[in-house]
Enzyme design. Structure first.
Site, short mmCIF file in Angstrom:
data_model
loop_
_atom_site.label_atom_id
_atom_site.label_comp_id
_atom_site.label_asym_id
_atom_site.label_seq_id
_atom_site.Cartn_x
_atom_site.Cartn_y
_atom_site.Cartn_z
CG ASP A 78 72.65 4.09 49.85
OD1 ASP A 78 71.56 3.68 49.03
OD2 ASP A 78 72.55 3.16 50.37
CE LYS B 247 64.05 -4.44 51.45
NZ LYS B 247 62.52 -5.33 50.17
CB SER C 4 55.10 -0.42 55.62
OG SER C 4 54.94 -0.91 55.44
CE1 TYR D 8 60.31 -1.61 57.48
CE2 TYR D 8 58.44 -3.60 57.68
CZ TYR D 8 59.42 -2.92 57.19
OH TYR D 8 58.53 -1.73 56.50
CE LYS E 17 59.85 2.13 57.15
NZ LYS E 17 60.34 2.70 56.43
NE ARG F 131 51.62 -10.19 52.52
CZ ARG F 131 50.74 -10.31 53.44
NH1 ARG F 131 49.10 -10.83 53.01
NH2 ARG F 131 51.01 -11.28 54.24
C1 UD1 Z 1 56.43 -7.01 54.30
C2 UD1 Z 1 55.86 -6.02 55.27
C3 UD1 Z 1 55.87 -5.24 54.20
C4 UD1 Z 1 57.05 -4.96 54.02
C5 UD1 Z 1 58.00 -5.72 53.57
C6 UD1 Z 1 59.33 -5.20 52.89
C7 UD1 Z 1 54.27 -7.09 56.63
C8 UD1 Z 1 52.85 -7.93 57.37
N1 UD1 Z 1 54.82 -6.69 55.48
O1 UD1 Z 1 55.87 -8.03 53.21
O2 UD1 Z 1 55.51 -3.93 55.58
O3 UD1 Z 1 57.61 -3.69 54.26
O4 UD1 Z 1 57.47 -7.00 53.47
O5 UD1 Z 1 60.39 -6.70 53.30
O6 UD1 Z 1 54.75 -7.03 57.50
N2 UD1 Z 1 56.26 -15.77 50.81
C9 UD1 Z 1 56.09 -16.81 50.09
N3 UD1 Z 1 57.59 -17.95 49.69
C10 UD1 Z 1 58.51 -16.35 50.20
C11 UD1 Z 1 58.15 -14.89 50.17
C12 UD1 Z 1 57.06 -14.97 50.98
O7 UD1 Z 1 55.30 -17.75 50.36
O8 UD1 Z 1 59.81 -17.18 50.26
C13 UD1 Z 1 54.64 -15.10 50.49
C14 UD1 Z 1 54.25 -14.07 51.55
O9 UD1 Z 1 54.19 -15.63 52.99
C15 UD1 Z 1 53.82 -13.49 51.64
C16 UD1 Z 1 53.79 -12.87 50.15
O10 UD1 Z 1 54.76 -14.10 49.74
O11 UD1 Z 1 51.92 -13.91 51.62
C17 UD1 Z 1 54.66 -11.52 50.09
O12 UD1 Z 1 54.98 -11.58 51.07
P1 UD1 Z 1 56.74 -10.48 51.01
O13 UD1 Z 1 57.20 -10.00 49.34
O14 UD1 Z 1 57.90 -11.53 51.94
O15 UD1 Z 1 56.21 -9.43 51.55
P2 UD1 Z 1 55.48 -8.78 52.97
O16 UD1 Z 1 55.52 -10.27 53.98
O17 UD1 Z 1 53.54 -8.93 53.13
#
Ligand code: UD1
Length: 339
Positions: A31, A85, A125, A150, A154, A231
């Site tokens: 790492d 990521k 992913s 990103y 992948k 999700r």
């Molecule tokens: C994203 C990537 C995923 C990656 C991961 C790693 C996509 C589609 N997905 O996941 O491949 O491995 O990041 O970082 O590109 N949310 C809020 N408020 C926040 C943060 C998130 O509402 O402050 C919502 C987002 O809009 C989403 C959900 O929570 O709908 C999950 O978000 P997040 O945890 O960032 O993961 P992904 O975007 O799904």
């Protein structure tokens, strides 16, 4: 049996090292500590009773990677987590992402070939599916054009691995993760993003503990039951255990093809508001959140069809959303010295 875990002090890596060691594997971590801390090794030792060897260097460095493989010529398999990521950062710094995520993979593959290390588990992913046409999404779904550099790293990585397998005696399993959250039950390891978290659950726990003022919920006008994005959240320990299963499948020559792909999800979709409700229930905390506009690049909804993984790997995610949130909250409180 010695396994190299790249990115082994990171979030998913550290949980996987614990599971590997608890099943009797010897682990060497490589790492560069760009998004993690060396002290994670102390925590891993506390949990599993074994201290993994940690080598700190950057796998983008071809010479150092080659030297490492020469020194550790008894490695039986590699689990490759080490990568950047953050979706948003990758849009701002695409070359950083392509160089880091692709050059390190190529260096590892080259060294594996030279040293006759034949087994690779690759951290992929669900982002490779984009917004799928059909839900739940199975491994057979078409790959969509990536929404971010990103995501593209992948996709390209999976292609690089598949092409390399044709010229070297390598076997590889790509594990396509959905949304890993939660922390080890010991609360000694968990998700510790540097700076402001991008992901939902670390943002929730940091808001609840008082480090962040308010959680922004990105969009409530999606075509979903409550309007917020959906999700497939999976407990990081369930996810980590799938890696051990994959390593054993390779080493015991039980693969059906020399390249296999598995979805790692629960098969259940939850909306952002459902995650918040579950968190409030298990923590007893009222979360300060506000609905704001959509986040660029977010898909509306995605959840896994995990039936192929369940059947072929004999693995199934066990933990509920409440358990995931409870463990994330326990970890956050323990880390901040609040419990
Ligand atoms: C994203 C990537 C995923 C990656 C991961 C790693 C996509 C589609 N997905 O996941 O491949 O491995 O990041 O970082 O590109 N949310 C809020 N408020 C926040 C943060 C998130 O509402 O402050 C919502 C987002 O809009 C989403 C959900 O929570 O709908 C999950 O978000 P997040 O945890 O960032 O993961 P992904 O975007 O799904």
């Amino acid at each position: 049996m010695k396994i190299l875990v790249t990115g082994g002090t990171g979030y998913i890596g550290s949980h996987t090292v614990v599971e590997l060691q608890q099943q009797g594997f010897e682990v060497v971590i490589v790492d560069n500590l760009s998004n993690s801390q060396a002290s994670v090794v102390d925590a891993i030792e506390k949990i599993s009773g074994v201290r993994p060897l940690l080598e700190v260097f950057d796998l983008v460095d071809k010479e150092k990677t080659a030297d490492f493989f020469h020194q550790h010529n008894d490695i039986k398999g590699v689990i490759h987590f080490a990568a950047f990521k953050a979706v948003g950062e990758s849009v701002a710094k695409p070359l950083l992402y392509y160089r880091n995520n692709l050059v390190s993979l190529m260096n590892i593959l080259e060294s594996m070939g030279e040293n006759k290390v034949e087994n690779l588990v690759f951290s992929s992913s669900c982002t490779v599916y984009g917004q799928p046409d059909e839900l739940p999404v199975s491994e057979k779904a078409p790959i969509k054009k990536a929404e971010s550099p990103y995501g593209n790293t992948k996709q390209i990585s999976e292609e690089v691995i598949q092409d390399t397998l044709k010229s070297l005696p390598l076997k590889a399993i790509a594990l396509r993760y959905f949304n890993p959250i939660g922390a080890h039950e010991s609360a000694l390891i968990g998700e510790l993003p540097l700076g402001v978290p991008n992901n939902l659950v670390p943002f929730i726990t940091q808001t609840a503990i008082g480090i962040r003022q308010q959680l922004n919920v990105f969009g409530d006008d999606y075509n979903t039951p409550d309007g917020t994005a959906v999700r497939d959240y999976i407990h990081v320990v369930d996810l980590a255990q799938a890696h051990v299963v994959a390593v054993k499948r390779m080493i015991e020559n039980r693969m059906k093809h020399n390249f296999e792909i598995f979805n790692l999800g629960t098969g259940n979709g939850f909306s952002v508001l459902e995650v918040i409700k579950s968190f409030e229930k298990v923590s007893g905390e009222k979360l300060n959140y506000k609905i704001v506009g959509r986040r660029a690049g977010d898909v509306e909804q995605v959840w896994a069809d995990p039936s192929w993984s369940n059947e072929e790997l004999g693995w199934k995610a066990k933990k509920s959303l409440d358990e995931m949130n409870a463990s994330a909250w326990k970890w956050e409180k323990a880390y901040r010295g609040k419990e």
